[in-house]
Design a protein around this motif. Structure first.
Motif: not given
Length: 606
Positions: A391-396, A442-454, A485-494
């Protein structure tokens, strides 16, 4: 088989009887030990309390001795003053005023000294047809002469001349009016003889209240403390009606209860702890009576409860012994057969031995069944884990095409309007963004990396929109190493850019922030765009929480919400708040999780 069954029945009957007597004997032994322990505890408590009360009475006696000794000392001082001033020779109306003034001055000096130890006193000197003195009481000497205690004191002074100072009984002072009414006092008296054989009497009066103040703080609830002299007369008592009465038969009291001892007595149908202490110096005996209910209140309640429990327990023991013996022996073979059949699916012949083999076999059968159940549980858990991974792979996989489409569409728009340089920069930034986001396994990444992606994504959009897009990234203290979880900020910023800023000409700001609230991590994405009215907000919220994405609108919100719920449970997810022409705030709430060994470091930053 019948012989075997008969033998087994006999063994079970014998076992049942043995178990019955074993349970009954064990309970009876336990009850006997508990009662003996309770009696011992009560005896020890009585001893400790009795010894403690005797020590209290000893201290009271020492302070009472100080009062009595002070009375003797004052009597001696005034005796020498009167003798030195020739008080026995002073005639009424001839020098008595000067002598009275002199004695008043001396009394003021003595009062100053004795007040330091809390001794207040009054002085009387009386003689027939001669000089009389009182220390300011306005004494009626005629009324004094009628007092029974006074006459008895005179008789004792005459009968025992070797005792220079003798003490009277405690009396009610009715011959000298005082503020607040009559007081209870006792007197230290002595004779002063003239040459012609007549005598005067010197009295130092002490308040009985001085004695009561010694033991009043030690009085317990319902208890009494009183003092009697060597003749059994009550010197001090909290009940003033008892003062001066010969309440105690001294010989009987000492023969029954001894001296400086404590004992439990019965009085008027109630139990008391009686403690007595004889002060050899004063001849006074201090007595304390405390109701045992006040001392052993909790123990008495415990004894009543224990007695009731003993009776109930005895009846219960009989019932339990019968029940347990039958419960263990009768179904033992049946349970063993049943579990053996359940474990091996093969009914075996009954054993002719006693219950030892059956109990061991019951344990083995249960262990076998438990192992089988554990294997099944492991298999179910593994299937559930695989299902969640799928299910997680499907959502990603679902969000990747949506993200790629929007990015490529932005680059295309930039090319069409002739901004080739910005388009090239966007492609370079987009390539860098792909490496840091879509390639993450990875199933999870540091929040600072997610902020950098955003941040990288916002840089791409700023290349397209220019001054239309401004942004702030506020990585809260202690949140940088939180795993998300990776890629959780980018959709919201988008969504904030395409559905918020584009729809409002004056909007230009997106704020991404993080914070710790207790053990939870809170992420917010806020824009000052067009916002939504109540109907649109309700519809978007419903789509966000639905697994059916419909026409594809709000796919980012639904995707992020579902991924968080899959990872952390139904209590977490995305919350949406918006107001028309003001903007929209999307809040993500999830548990604060760190990699092993990092939590303490991050917590220190908070």
């Amino acid at each position: 088989m019948r012989a075997l069954a008969a033998k087994l029945a006999a063994q079970m009957k014998k076992l049942r009887i043995q178990l019955f007597w074993a349970y009954l004997l064990l309970f009876t032994l336990f009850l006997a030990v508990a009662l003996a322990a309770f009696a011992l505890v009560r005896q020890l408590v009585t001893g400790q309390i009795g010894a403690g009360r005797l020590d209290v009475l000893r201290q009271i006696a020492e302070r009472a001795s100080t009062i009595k000794t002070s009375g003797i000392t004052l009597s001696n001082l005034y005796f020498y003053e009167l003798e030195e001033q020739g008080a026995l020779e002073v005639e009424p109306g001839a020098g008595e005023d000067a002598l009275t003034a002199y004695l008043d001055r001396q009394k003021a000096k003595y009062d100053e000294v004795f007040s330091q130890i809390g001794i207040d006193n009054e002085v009387l000197f009386t003689q027939p047809q001669g000089f009389c003195y009182d220390s300011g009481q306005a004494v009626s000497f005629e009324a004094l002469g009628q007092q029974l205690w006074y006459r008895r004191l005179l008789q004792s002074l005459i009968a025992n001349p070797e005792e220079e100072v003798q003490f009277s009984r405690t009396f009610r002072n009715d011959f000298a009016p005082a503020p607040g009414g009559a007081r209870y006092q006792f007197a230290a008296g002595r004779r002063m003889e003239k040459a012609d054989g007549s005598a005067g009497v010197l009295l130092v009066l002490l308040d009985e209240q001085l004695l009561e103040e010694l033991y009043a703080p030690a009085l317990g609830e319902g208890g009494e403390i009183y003092i009697y002299d060597q003749d059994g007369f009550i010197v001090s008592h909290s009940n003033k009606k008892m003062l001066g009465k010969q309440f105690v038969n001294v010989d009987n009291m000492r023969s029954m209860y001894g001296e400086n001892r404590y004992s439990v007595i019965q009085k008027l149908g109630q139990s008391y702890l009686l403690s007595t202490y004889l002060d050899e110096e004063t001849g006074w005996t201090i007595v304390e009576e405390i109701p045992t209910d006040a001392i052993f209140g909790v123990l008495n309640q415990a004894s009543m409860i224990l007695g009731g429990a003993a009776l109930a327990g005895l009846a219960a023991a009989l019932a339990v012994a019968l029940y347990m013996s039958a419960r263990i022996s009768r179904p033992l073979t049946e349970l063993s057969d049943a579990m053996d059949a359940f474990g091996s699916r093969n009914f075996a012949e009954l054993s002719a031995n006693t219950g030892t083999w059956e109990i061991d076999h019951l344990r083995e059968s249960f262990n076998h069944m438990a192992v089988e159940i554990f294997h099944l549980m492991d298999a179910v858990q593994e299937r559930e884990r695989q299902k969640r991974v799928l299910e997680m792979n499907f959502l990603r996989a679902q969000i990747n095409p949506h993200f790629l489409y929007n990015m490529l569409f932005s680059i295309r728009c930039t090319v069409e309007i002739g901004k080739n340089r910005q388009a090239a920069q966007m492609i370079t930034a987009f390539t860098d963004l792909l490496k840091s986001t879509l390639m993450v396994k990875k199933a999870a990444v540091p929040l600072e990396d997610e902020f950098e992606s955003a941040r990288k994504y916002l840089v791409v959009q700023k290349l397209r929109y220019g001054d239309k897009v401004h942004f702030e990234l506020d990585l809260g203290p202690g949140t940088g190493r939180c795993q998300v979880p990776p890629l959780i900020l980018q959709p919201l910023v988008e969504n904030a850019i395409f559905h918020g800023l584009e729809a409002k000409p004056s909007a230009d700001m997106v704020v991404v922030a993080s914070a710790l609230e207790g053990r939870e991590l809170v992420l917010t994405v806020t824009d000052d765009g067009a916002g939504m009215d109540a109907e649109t907000l309700a519809r978007v919220r419903a789509k966000c929480r639905s697994t059916d994405l419909g026409d594809g609108s709000s796919i980012g919100l639904a995707n992020v919400h579902n991924r968080i719920r899959l990872n952390y449970g139904a209590g977490y997810g995305v919350q949406l708040d918006s107001e028309p022409d003001i903007g929209t705030t999307v809040t993500i709430r999830m548990p604060a999780v760190w990699e092993k060994g990092e939590e303490s470091d991050e917590s220190a930053d908070c």
